[in-house]
Write a protein that holds these residues in place. Sequence first.
Motif, PDB file in Angstrom:
ATOM      1  N   PRO A   6      -0.961  -0.005   4.013  1.00  0.00           N
ATOM      2  CA  PRO A   6      -1.566   1.086   3.496  1.00  0.00           C
ATOM      3  C   PRO A   6      -2.604   0.989   2.438  1.00  0.00           C
ATOM      4  CG  PRO A   6       0.938   1.556   3.341  1.00  0.00           C
ATOM      5  CD  PRO A   6       0.536   0.042   3.838  1.00  0.00           C
ATOM      6  N   SER A   7      -2.616  -0.101   1.928  1.00  0.00           N
ATOM      7  CA  SER A   7      -3.534  -0.482   0.580  1.00  0.00           C
ATOM      8  C   SER A   7      -4.843  -0.984   1.303  1.00  0.00           C
ATOM      9  CB  SER A   7      -3.105  -1.572  -0.275  1.00  0.00           C
ATOM     10  OG  SER A   7      -2.849  -2.881   0.534  1.00  0.00           O
ATOM     11  N   GLY A   9      -6.522   0.816   3.646  1.00  0.00           N
ATOM     12  CA  GLY A   9      -7.470   1.836   3.365  1.00  0.00           C
ATOM     13  C   GLY A   9      -7.873   2.239   2.073  1.00  0.00           C
ATOM     14  N   ILE A  10      -7.234   2.147   1.000  1.00  0.00           N
ATOM     15  CA  ILE A  10      -7.290   2.352  -0.180  1.00  0.00           C
ATOM     16  C   ILE A  10      -8.605   1.479  -0.809  1.00  0.00           C
ATOM     17  CG2 ILE A  10      -6.599   2.204  -2.722  1.00  0.00           C
ATOM     18  CD1 ILE A  10      -3.789   3.298  -1.585  1.00  0.00           C
ATOM     19  N   HIS A  11      -8.462   0.040  -0.331  1.00  0.00           N
ATOM     20  CA  HIS A  11      -9.608  -0.823  -0.613  1.00  0.00           C
ATOM     21  C   HIS A  11     -10.806  -0.569   0.088  1.00  0.00           C
ATOM     22  CE1 HIS A  11      -6.901  -2.991  -3.161  1.00  0.00           C
ATOM     23  NE2 HIS A  11      -5.868  -3.245  -2.112  1.00  0.00           N
ATOM     24  N   TRP A  13     -11.898   2.352   0.991  1.00  0.00           N
ATOM     25  CA  TRP A  13     -12.293   3.692   0.122  1.00  0.00           C
ATOM     26  C   TRP A  13     -13.128   2.984  -1.180  1.00  0.00           C
ATOM     27  CZ3 TRP A  13     -14.429   8.001   1.055  1.00  0.00           C
ATOM     28  CH2 TRP A  13     -14.749   8.909  -0.233  1.00  0.00           C
ATOM     29  N   THR A  14     -12.205   2.399  -1.840  1.00  0.00           N
ATOM     30  CA  THR A  14     -12.724   1.904  -3.299  1.00  0.00           C
ATOM     31  C   THR A  14     -13.591   1.004  -3.421  1.00  0.00           C
ATOM     32  OG1 THR A  14     -10.659   0.692  -3.786  1.00  0.00           O
ATOM     33  CG2 THR A  14     -10.477   2.907  -4.398  1.00  0.00           C
ATOM     34  N   ARG A  58     -12.160  -7.794   0.651  1.00  0.00           N
ATOM     35  CA  ARG A  58     -10.798  -7.332  -0.160  1.00  0.00           C
ATOM     36  C   ARG A  58      -9.970  -6.624   1.006  1.00  0.00           C
ATOM     37  NH1 ARG A  58      -6.612  -6.832  -1.677  1.00  0.00           N
ATOM     38  NH2 ARG A  58      -6.146  -5.644  -3.820  1.00  0.00           N
ATOM     39  N   ILE A  59     -10.600  -6.107   1.900  1.00  0.00           N
ATOM     40  CA  ILE A  59      -9.913  -5.432   2.913  1.00  0.00           C
ATOM     41  C   ILE A  59      -9.126  -6.577   3.833  1.00  0.00           C
ATOM     42  CG2 ILE A  59      -9.850  -4.183   5.333  1.00  0.00           C
ATOM     43  CD1 ILE A  59     -12.665  -2.699   3.897  1.00  0.00           C
ATOM     44  N   ALA A  62      -6.010  -7.578   2.168  1.00  0.00           N
ATOM     45  CA  ALA A  62      -4.863  -6.665   2.607  1.00  0.00           C
ATOM     46  C   ALA A  62      -4.252  -6.654   3.829  1.00  0.00           C
ATOM     47  CB  ALA A  62      -5.266  -5.213   2.094  1.00  0.00           C
TER      48      ALA A  62
END
Length: 100
Positions: A6-7, A9-11, A13-14, A58-59, A62
């Motif tokens: 799940p992280s 997607g967060i990475h 986005w951010t 970063r993606i 993860a």
Amino acid sequence: MDLLAPSAGIHAWTGGAIGSMTIAVMTRASLGHSGQALSASTATRAVYASIVIAALARICAAVDPTYSIPRLAIAGIAWTGAFLGFALAYAPLLCSTRKL
């Protein structure tokens, strides 16, 4: 069973969307408010490439944590390089008088 962490997607986005948009606004505003033509120089393109590389690294860190430490290092170096590159490329423009 999760196919992706799940992280990731967060990475995306951010690191990707927010980082890229921040650089985009900074470059566009700097050029526009200083009276310059709205065109991307080689330095500006390098800054954009660096921020995309940072986000992708970063993606990837993860998604596949096998090599997360080197990927995180690449992401950090590219992210820092993007913002430092902006500062170096745009400092002369931002410290000079407005072009009419």
